[in-house]
Design a protein around this motif. Structure first.
Motif, PDB file in Angstrom:
ATOM      1  N   TRP A   1      55.616  73.729  33.649  1.00 12.55           N
ATOM      2  CA  TRP A   1      54.738  72.561  33.738  1.00 12.55           C
ATOM      3  C   TRP A   1      55.440  71.476  34.538  1.00 12.55           C
ATOM      4  O   TRP A   1      56.660  71.379  34.559  1.00 12.55           O
ATOM      5  CB  TRP A   1      54.395  72.049  32.349  1.00 12.55           C
ATOM      6  CG  TRP A   1      53.565  72.988  31.510  1.00 12.55           C
ATOM      7  CD1 TRP A   1      53.088  74.218  31.860  1.00 12.55           C
ATOM      8  CD2 TRP A   1      53.135  72.767  30.173  1.00 12.55           C
ATOM      9  NE1 TRP A   1      52.380  74.766  30.821  1.00 12.55           N
ATOM     10  CE2 TRP A   1      52.394  73.894  29.771  1.00 12.55           C
ATOM     11  CE3 TRP A   1      53.302  71.720  29.263  1.00 12.55           C
ATOM     12  CZ2 TRP A   1      51.816  74.011  28.513  1.00 12.55           C
ATOM     13  CZ3 TRP A   1      52.741  71.823  28.009  1.00 12.55           C
ATOM     14  CH2 TRP A   1      51.995  72.955  27.645  1.00 12.55           C
TER      15      TRP A   1
ATOM     16  N   TRP B   1      52.505  66.067  30.749  1.00 13.67           N
ATOM     17  CA  TRP B   1      52.768  67.196  31.637  1.00 13.67           C
ATOM     18  C   TRP B   1      51.473  67.768  32.191  1.00 13.67           C
ATOM     19  O   TRP B   1      50.463  67.772  31.498  1.00 13.67           O
ATOM     20  CB  TRP B   1      53.484  68.312  30.865  1.00 13.67           C
ATOM     21  CG  TRP B   1      54.771  67.875  30.276  1.00 13.67           C
ATOM     22  CD1 TRP B   1      54.967  67.337  29.026  1.00 13.67           C
ATOM     23  CD2 TRP B   1      56.050  67.889  30.899  1.00 13.67           C
ATOM     24  NE1 TRP B   1      56.285  67.035  28.855  1.00 13.67           N
ATOM     25  CE2 TRP B   1      56.973  67.362  29.982  1.00 13.67           C
ATOM     26  CE3 TRP B   1      56.491  68.311  32.149  1.00 13.67           C
ATOM     27  CZ2 TRP B   1      58.331  67.242  30.280  1.00 13.67           C
ATOM     28  CZ3 TRP B   1      57.843  68.195  32.445  1.00 13.67           C
ATOM     29  CH2 TRP B   1      58.751  67.662  31.519  1.00 13.67           C
ATOM     30  N   ASN B   2      51.529  68.281  33.407  1.00 15.04           N
ATOM     31  CA  ASN B   2      50.434  69.071  33.964  1.00 15.04           C
ATOM     32  C   ASN B   2      50.737  70.533  33.672  1.00 15.04           C
ATOM     33  O   ASN B   2      51.744  71.056  34.154  1.00 15.04           O
ATOM     34  CB  ASN B   2      50.311  68.877  35.471  1.00 15.04           C
ATOM     35  CG  ASN B   2      49.622  67.585  35.839  1.00 15.04           C
ATOM     36  OD1 ASN B   2      48.875  67.019  35.057  1.00 15.04           O
ATOM     37  ND2 ASN B   2      49.876  67.108  37.034  1.00 15.04           N
ATOM     38  N   SER B   3      49.883  71.160  32.870  1.00 15.71           N
ATOM     39  CA  SER B   3      50.006  72.605  32.696  1.00 15.71           C
ATOM     40  C   SER B   3      49.457  73.246  33.966  1.00 15.71           C
ATOM     41  O   SER B   3      48.589  72.685  34.634  1.00 15.71           O
ATOM     42  CB  SER B   3      49.254  73.083  31.460  1.00 15.71           C
ATOM     43  OG  SER B   3      47.869  72.876  31.601  1.00 15.71           O
TER      44      SER B   3
ATOM     45  N   GLN C   1      55.543  79.687  31.543  1.00 10.27           N
ATOM     46  CA  GLN C   1      54.904  78.784  32.496  1.00 10.27           C
ATOM     47  C   GLN C   1      55.871  77.653  32.788  1.00 10.27           C
ATOM     48  O   GLN C   1      56.718  77.318  31.954  1.00 10.27           O
ATOM     49  CB  GLN C   1      53.632  78.177  31.937  1.00 10.27           C
ATOM     50  CG  GLN C   1      52.488  79.135  31.766  1.00 10.27           C
ATOM     51  CD  GLN C   1      51.220  78.408  31.320  1.00 10.27           C
ATOM     52  OE1 GLN C   1      51.246  77.378  30.665  1.00 10.27           O
ATOM     53  NE2 GLN C   1      50.091  78.985  31.697  1.00 10.27           N
TER      54      GLN C   1
END
Length: 142
Positions: free
Chosen positions: A138, A27-29, A136
């Motif tokens: 992601w 995953w891209n945070s 958030q």
């Protein structure tokens, strides 16, 4: 014979969809301030619970070590650091709960839930301290 073959084919075709509706994967945070990808986090199953590590930084960091951490991660490199510990799928649900997530920028650890959304293309990560929480979203790395 044809029914068995059809059932096997259905499972093989559906397997990638099932895999997408879990937090497992890379995953891209996303940075809260800029909205830009901050790091790649790889989440795996470790003894029946979630474990997530920072595998790549996508933004320059002023401090490569977690100087603010207070546990076994104190002064350890942020790249390769396990920031997600624990978390199991809630019975009958699409949420993984009971885990913790560390913010290596400030050394704070939060109770956390992880919920795949948008067909597994995104992961809602919610960290709690007491009654307060921060969420958030992601993005799954293709």
């Amino acid at each position: 014979m044809y029914k068995a073959l059809t059932a096997i084919l259905a499972v093989v075709i559906a397997a990638p969809v099932w895999a997408q509706m879990t937090p497992l994967g890379t995953w891209n945070s996303i940075d809260d301030k800029t909205g830009q990808p901050k790091a790649e986090i790889q989440i795996v199953d470790k003894d029946g619970a979630l474990s997530g590590r920072v595998v790549k930084s996508l933004q320059p960091s002023s401090e490569p070590l977690c100087t603010e951490c207070t546990d076994d991660r104190k002064n350890q490199p942020k790249i390769g650091m396990e920031i997600i510990r624990g978390g199991k799928q809630a019975e009958g649900g699409d949420v993984w709960e009971g885990g913790k997530i560390l913010d290596p920028e400030n050394g704070k650890e939060y109770r956390a839930t992880f919920t795949p959304i948008e067909g597994g293309k995104e992961l809602q990560v919610r960290g709690f301290i007491g009654p307060f929480f921060r969420t958030q979203v992601w993005k799954r790395v293709p």
